[in-house]
Structures are given as C-alpha cells and as structure tokens.
Design a protein around this motif. Sequence first.
Motif, PDB file in Angstrom:
ATOM      1  N   TYR A 121       0.865  -1.219  -0.027  1.00  0.00           N
ATOM      2  CA  TYR A 121       0.041  -0.080  -0.085  1.00  0.00           C
ATOM      3  C   TYR A 121       0.837   1.219   0.048  1.00  0.00           C
ATOM      4  O   TYR A 121       0.405   2.404   0.181  1.00  0.00           O
ATOM      5  N   LEU A 122       2.012   1.260   0.105  1.00  0.00           N
ATOM      6  CA  LEU A 122       3.018   2.218   0.097  1.00  0.00           C
ATOM      7  C   LEU A 122       3.255   3.123  -1.176  1.00  0.00           C
ATOM      8  O   LEU A 122       3.131   4.237  -1.279  1.00  0.00           O
ATOM      9  N   ALA A 123       3.389   2.566  -2.218  1.00  0.00           N
ATOM     10  CA  ALA A 123       3.737   3.125  -3.575  1.00  0.00           C
ATOM     11  C   ALA A 123       2.532   3.975  -3.970  1.00  0.00           C
ATOM     12  O   ALA A 123       2.873   5.106  -4.587  1.00  0.00           O
ATOM     13  N   GLU A 124       1.441   3.952  -3.740  1.00  0.00           N
ATOM     14  CA  GLU A 124       0.190   4.608  -3.832  1.00  0.00           C
ATOM     15  C   GLU A 124       0.533   6.154  -3.311  1.00  0.00           C
ATOM     16  O   GLU A 124      -0.120   6.936  -3.878  1.00  0.00           O
ATOM     17  N   LEU A 125       1.210   6.076  -2.381  1.00  0.00           N
ATOM     18  CA  LEU A 125       1.240   7.416  -1.420  1.00  0.00           C
ATOM     19  C   LEU A 125       2.172   8.362  -2.392  1.00  0.00           C
ATOM     20  O   LEU A 125       1.875   9.598  -2.305  1.00  0.00           O
ATOM     21  N   PHE A 126       2.764   7.861  -3.176  1.00  0.00           N
ATOM     22  CA  PHE A 126       3.901   8.644  -3.987  1.00  0.00           C
ATOM     23  C   PHE A 126       3.420   8.716  -5.199  1.00  0.00           C
ATOM     24  O   PHE A 126       4.325   9.131  -6.366  1.00  0.00           O
ATOM     25  N   ASP A 127       2.307   8.450  -5.954  1.00  0.00           N
ATOM     26  CA  ASP A 127       1.704   8.432  -7.125  1.00  0.00           C
ATOM     27  C   ASP A 127       1.400   9.843  -7.425  1.00  0.00           C
ATOM     28  O   ASP A 127       0.548  10.797  -6.874  1.00  0.00           O
ATOM     29  N   ASP A 128       1.758  10.284  -8.653  1.00  0.00           N
ATOM     30  CA  ASP A 128       1.354  11.645  -9.256  1.00  0.00           C
ATOM     31  C   ASP A 128       0.144  11.630 -10.001  1.00  0.00           C
ATOM     32  O   ASP A 128       0.096  11.423 -11.275  1.00  0.00           O
ATOM     33  N   ASP A 129      -1.026  12.010  -9.457  1.00  0.00           N
ATOM     34  CA  ASP A 129      -2.163  11.849 -10.165  1.00  0.00           C
ATOM     35  C   ASP A 129      -2.369  13.215 -10.623  1.00  0.00           C
ATOM     36  O   ASP A 129      -1.751  14.298 -10.553  1.00  0.00           O
ATOM     37  N   ALA A 130      -3.478  13.402 -11.644  1.00  0.00           N
ATOM     38  CA  ALA A 130      -3.608  14.725 -12.278  1.00  0.00           C
ATOM     39  C   ALA A 130      -3.978  15.817 -11.306  1.00  0.00           C
ATOM     40  O   ALA A 130      -3.308  16.775 -11.781  1.00  0.00           O
ATOM     41  N   THR A 131      -4.569  15.585 -10.297  1.00  0.00           N
ATOM     42  CA  THR A 131      -4.828  16.632  -9.549  1.00  0.00           C
ATOM     43  C   THR A 131      -3.502  17.085  -8.604  1.00  0.00           C
ATOM     44  O   THR A 131      -3.533  18.338  -8.545  1.00  0.00           O
ATOM     45  N   SER A 132      -2.935  16.299  -8.193  1.00  0.00           N
ATOM     46  CA  SER A 132      -1.656  16.605  -7.811  1.00  0.00           C
ATOM     47  C   SER A 132      -0.572  17.465  -8.437  1.00  0.00           C
ATOM     48  O   SER A 132       0.141  18.358  -8.088  1.00  0.00           O
ATOM     49  N   VAL A 133      -0.631  17.102  -9.773  1.00  0.00           N
ATOM     50  CA  VAL A 133       0.199  17.628 -10.851  1.00  0.00           C
ATOM     51  C   VAL A 133      -0.144  18.951 -11.195  1.00  0.00           C
ATOM     52  O   VAL A 133       0.463  19.999 -11.069  1.00  0.00           O
ATOM     53  N   GLY A 145       0.021  22.862  -4.191  1.00  0.00           N
ATOM     54  CA  GLY A 145       0.453  21.478  -3.611  1.00  0.00           C
ATOM     55  C   GLY A 145       1.873  20.878  -3.735  1.00  0.00           C
ATOM     56  O   GLY A 145       2.628  21.795  -4.314  1.00  0.00           O
ATOM     57  N   VAL A 146       2.150  20.014  -3.238  1.00  0.00           N
ATOM     58  CA  VAL A 146       3.909  19.408  -3.669  1.00  0.00           C
ATOM     59  C   VAL A 146       3.604  17.955  -4.457  1.00  0.00           C
ATOM     60  O   VAL A 146       2.362  17.399  -4.115  1.00  0.00           O
ATOM     61  N   LEU A 147       4.099  17.952  -5.385  1.00  0.00           N
ATOM     62  CA  LEU A 147       4.385  16.566  -6.106  1.00  0.00           C
ATOM     63  C   LEU A 147       4.549  15.189  -5.119  1.00  0.00           C
ATOM     64  O   LEU A 147       5.840  15.314  -4.712  1.00  0.00           O
ATOM     65  N   PRO A 148       3.668  14.381  -5.190  1.00  0.00           N
ATOM     66  CA  PRO A 148       3.830  13.369  -4.175  1.00  0.00           C
ATOM     67  C   PRO A 148       5.226  12.478  -4.582  1.00  0.00           C
ATOM     68  O   PRO A 148       5.884  11.987  -3.520  1.00  0.00           O
ATOM     69  N   SER A 149       5.445  12.409  -5.694  1.00  0.00           N
ATOM     70  CA  SER A 149       6.789  11.571  -6.091  1.00  0.00           C
ATOM     71  C   SER A 149       8.101  12.289  -5.547  1.00  0.00           C
ATOM     72  O   SER A 149       8.981  11.667  -5.281  1.00  0.00           O
ATOM     73  N   THR A 150       7.871  13.636  -5.244  1.00  0.00           N
ATOM     74  CA  THR A 150       9.206  14.278  -4.551  1.00  0.00           C
ATOM     75  C   THR A 150       9.620  13.971  -3.240  1.00  0.00           C
ATOM     76  O   THR A 150      10.536  14.254  -2.755  1.00  0.00           O
ATOM     77  N   LEU A 151       8.376  13.237  -2.606  1.00  0.00           N
ATOM     78  CA  LEU A 151       8.417  13.188  -1.224  1.00  0.00           C
ATOM     79  C   LEU A 151       9.097  11.741  -0.970  1.00  0.00           C
ATOM     80  O   LEU A 151       9.989  11.442   0.164  1.00  0.00           O
ATOM     81  N   HIS A 152       9.243  10.914  -1.911  1.00  0.00           N
ATOM     82  CA  HIS A 152       9.642   9.463  -1.772  1.00  0.00           C
ATOM     83  C   HIS A 152      10.875   9.297  -1.051  1.00  0.00           C
ATOM     84  O   HIS A 152      11.033   8.406   0.029  1.00  0.00           O
ATOM     85  N   ASP A 153      11.970   9.770  -1.648  1.00  0.00           N
ATOM     86  CA  ASP A 153      13.284   9.747  -0.951  1.00  0.00           C
ATOM     87  C   ASP A 153      13.186  10.036   0.586  1.00  0.00           C
ATOM     88  O   ASP A 153      13.901   9.038   1.233  1.00  0.00           O
ATOM     89  N   ALA A 154      12.978  11.121   0.732  1.00  0.00           N
ATOM     90  CA  ALA A 154      13.080  11.443   2.292  1.00  0.00           C
ATOM     91  C   ALA A 154      12.243  10.714   3.178  1.00  0.00           C
ATOM     92  O   ALA A 154      12.671  10.277   4.197  1.00  0.00           O
ATOM     93  N   VAL A 155      11.293  10.209   2.711  1.00  0.00           N
ATOM     94  CA  VAL A 155      10.273   9.318   3.491  1.00  0.00           C
ATOM     95  C   VAL A 155      10.950   7.838   3.808  1.00  0.00           C
ATOM     96  O   VAL A 155      11.356   7.473   4.839  1.00  0.00           O
ATOM     97  N   VAL A 156      11.555   7.562   2.587  1.00  0.00           N
ATOM     98  CA  VAL A 156      12.096   6.040   2.753  1.00  0.00           C
ATOM     99  C   VAL A 156      13.387   6.141   3.498  1.00  0.00           C
ATOM    100  O   VAL A 156      13.719   5.268   4.252  1.00  0.00           O
ATOM    101  N   ALA A 157      14.102   7.172   3.618  1.00  0.00           N
ATOM    102  CA  ALA A 157      15.243   7.555   4.187  1.00  0.00           C
ATOM    103  C   ALA A 157      15.114   7.708   5.654  1.00  0.00           C
ATOM    104  O   ALA A 157      15.762   6.786   6.423  1.00  0.00           O
ATOM    105  N   HIS A 158      14.011   8.060   5.888  1.00  0.00           N
ATOM    106  CA  HIS A 158      13.658   8.203   7.644  1.00  0.00           C
ATOM    107  C   HIS A 158      13.295   6.750   8.013  1.00  0.00           C
ATOM    108  O   HIS A 158      13.706   6.358   9.196  1.00  0.00           O
ATOM    109  N   VAL A 159      12.232   5.996   7.506  1.00  0.00           N
ATOM    110  CA  VAL A 159      11.737   4.806   7.745  1.00  0.00           C
ATOM    111  C   VAL A 159      12.983   3.845   7.649  1.00  0.00           C
ATOM    112  O   VAL A 159      13.301   2.869   8.691  1.00  0.00           O
ATOM    113  N   SER A 160      13.820   3.610   6.676  1.00  0.00           N
ATOM    114  CA  SER A 160      15.087   3.069   6.786  1.00  0.00           C
ATOM    115  C   SER A 160      15.755   2.956   8.092  1.00  0.00           C
ATOM    116  O   SER A 160      16.267   2.207   8.424  1.00  0.00           O
TER     117      SER A 160
END
Lengths: 243, 169
Positions: free
Chosen positions: A159-171, A179-194
Amino acid sequence: MLGLADDALIYAQRLGEWLTRAPQIEEDLALGNIGLDLLGQARALLTRTGELEGAGRDEDDLAYLRDEREFRNVHLVEQPRGDFGQEMARLLWFASYQHELYAGLLTSADEVLSAVAAKALKEVAYHRDHAGHWVVRLGDGTPESHERMQAGLEAVLPYLAELFDDDATSVWAAEQGIGVLPSTLHDAVVAHVSAVVREATLTLPDESRWRSRGGREGIHSQPMGYLLAELQHIHRSHPGASW
Amino acid sequence: MATVLTALQVAELEQQIRDIPDPEIPVISIDDLGIVRDISVDADSGLVRVTITPTYSGCPAVQAITDHISWTVRQQGLEALVDTTLSPAWTTDWMSEKGRESLRRFGIAPPSGTRPAGPVPVGLSVRQVACPTCGSLETEELSRFGGTACKALRRCLSCREPFEEFKAI
C-alpha cells in the motif's frame, strides 16, 4: 486537498478502533490522541475544500454525506486493523509521509493549507517519533516481537507506492504552487523509515509484486464500504440531528 | 443595538475574557495559556471579535472555550464573534510565567524548553523534566500521550509520584 483531508479522516477512524483494544491503556490514549490530531486536520481541510468548491457544503456534509466513490484517500489508511506491530508499521510510514508532505506545504499558495501544515507538522513529528520508538522496541525486542514487527512491515508494503503517485490533481496543484508532487517526497520518507528499521534490527522488505492504486480516483478496496457505514450511519439515520 | 461603552467597561470585558479558565486544566486562564490572539471591541455596534488559536488541531476544548467567550460577552448584552486561526501555529513559548507557575502548583510539569526544529533522532529521549511535587530531576517518561492531546505522563523516581507534563511544542 480532498485527498489529504480524506487520508486524515479515514485514518482517524481506524485509529479510533484501537480504543480499549491496545496492548496497554497508555496506548489507548496515544492512538486516540493521534487520531484526534488527524481529525482536527481533516476538519480544517474539509472546511477549506467546501469553501473552494463553493457549493455550500460544510465539513459535516463532506464527511458524512459523500459516497465511497467520492472519497480520495489512499488504500493504506482504509485497511482493517492488523496486530499492534502492523499498526506501528502503518503509522511510521504514514506519519513520515505526512511529515514530508506538510513540510512541503508550508509555502503553499493557499494560505489555509499553509496554516494547517504549520500546525500539523509539529503534531505529525510527534506521531512519527512515537511509531519509531515502538518499531525499535518491538524489532529489537524478543524473537516473537521481532518476527511480528517484521511481518507488520511486510503487511503494509503493497500500500506504500500509492502514497507517491502523481495523479492529475496533484500535478495541477503543484503547478499552481498550492500542492507538492507526491513523487518528490519518496526519497526523504524512505530515508527516515530505513533509519528506524535499521536501528530496530529489521529489514525493509523489497518492493511487492502487487500494489494498490486508484484511491485518489475514488476506487477503493472492500473494507472501505464497511468503514464508511460505521462512520456515517448515525448522521444518515438522523439527518440534521444535533447535540 | 446602540450600546455605548466606556473605555473602562471595554477594559473590564477584555479582562473577563482573558480570565476564562481552560476547560481541561481550570487552574490556567486562556490568556496565560497563550491562546488568545486578539480582542477587539467595537464600542458603537457592540460587536466583540475574539481571535483564538487551538493548541492542537483536534483539541476538543476549543468548542467549550468558544462557547464560554460568547456567553461572557452576551452577559454584557453584546454580540460575540469568535474566530479560530491556525497561523502562526501555537507554541508552548506563548505560555506566561504565571501560567507555568499555576500548572506546577497544580501538579502538572510546565513545558520545558522547545523541541529541536531539525529532525528528531531515533532512540529513547533523555529530556530532563523536574517533578512538580519534589522538584527532583530524576523522572522518567511513562507515556508520550496523556489524558489530553497537550500532555504526557511521567513518574518521579525520587518521590515515586506519577505526574502529567505539558508537552513542549
């Protein structure tokens, strides 16, 4: 904006289910408090969504009188409760995601959104910290707790990949500076969780073969209908009732 | 309504509003808590605008405080308009010294210091919080969340008394 509001609203509902079910009374309070913070964020965001829509809908109309296909939350938050380890895995990922998201929204062109973000950022930092402590405690605990915490990380994975999908509304929202593009958040979130997962002596599972999608377009999984039935039935059975 | 208020009456009303106790922790007034942002009294129309900021997004006390302010204003035969504003976000730094002292006397440790702005390291926290009963710094955290969104639970290792701490945010 409706996506953010619905994420918070639906997850608040799921966290509320933990009251009287958590492993200790302090956790009943903790999960209740976290749910309450999310509910507060959802209320502010739903009210703002109603204003922008301009159709005279208030927070209650949006929370109680929309049907499943009109909700824009991701599948992660609507999944039923698992064991406590699984909930901490979900909370760690979700709070880390919200943390990066709200940090990005501090400069949003929408002044209500940036104000909610400034307020919520402090709250979700606390949620993230709380989940992180539990993941470390369980992961670096007994063989049983280690195994179940690892299983929890694996259970939320699809269920995690969906958090970072750029749909038409977020673009569109990102282009407008709202707003912010969800895909740009991916690396920072993964870094913290890791970092948390490493400290907990656990391993971050590989990408899953199946992944959820469609929540932001209103396509939900089966548990969502039951959740909404519970969330909405009093309001719908007694239209216009108040305390 | 053509109520003409003297400057003294306006000042009294403002003070009454500022003295309203917090519904969850009645020993502290909403002014000492730092949530009253602005009070403006229009002496000609009799409209009193009060701006408050919630401590936490979902704080249920906001509704009770709003009702209490409206009631106080209506007692004077005036109309109240209570706005809630989220920006800038409330911080425990806005709590007055008097408020901190009343919390401590009530048995709640006042917020100490502010959280670091940067990323919070993982691991167990080692923050020192003084016991409101005996003043010892030998205290430990029992739960990061207490009976309300703004408090955490701690225990004193010297006098063994459990107590609540107002979280610093």
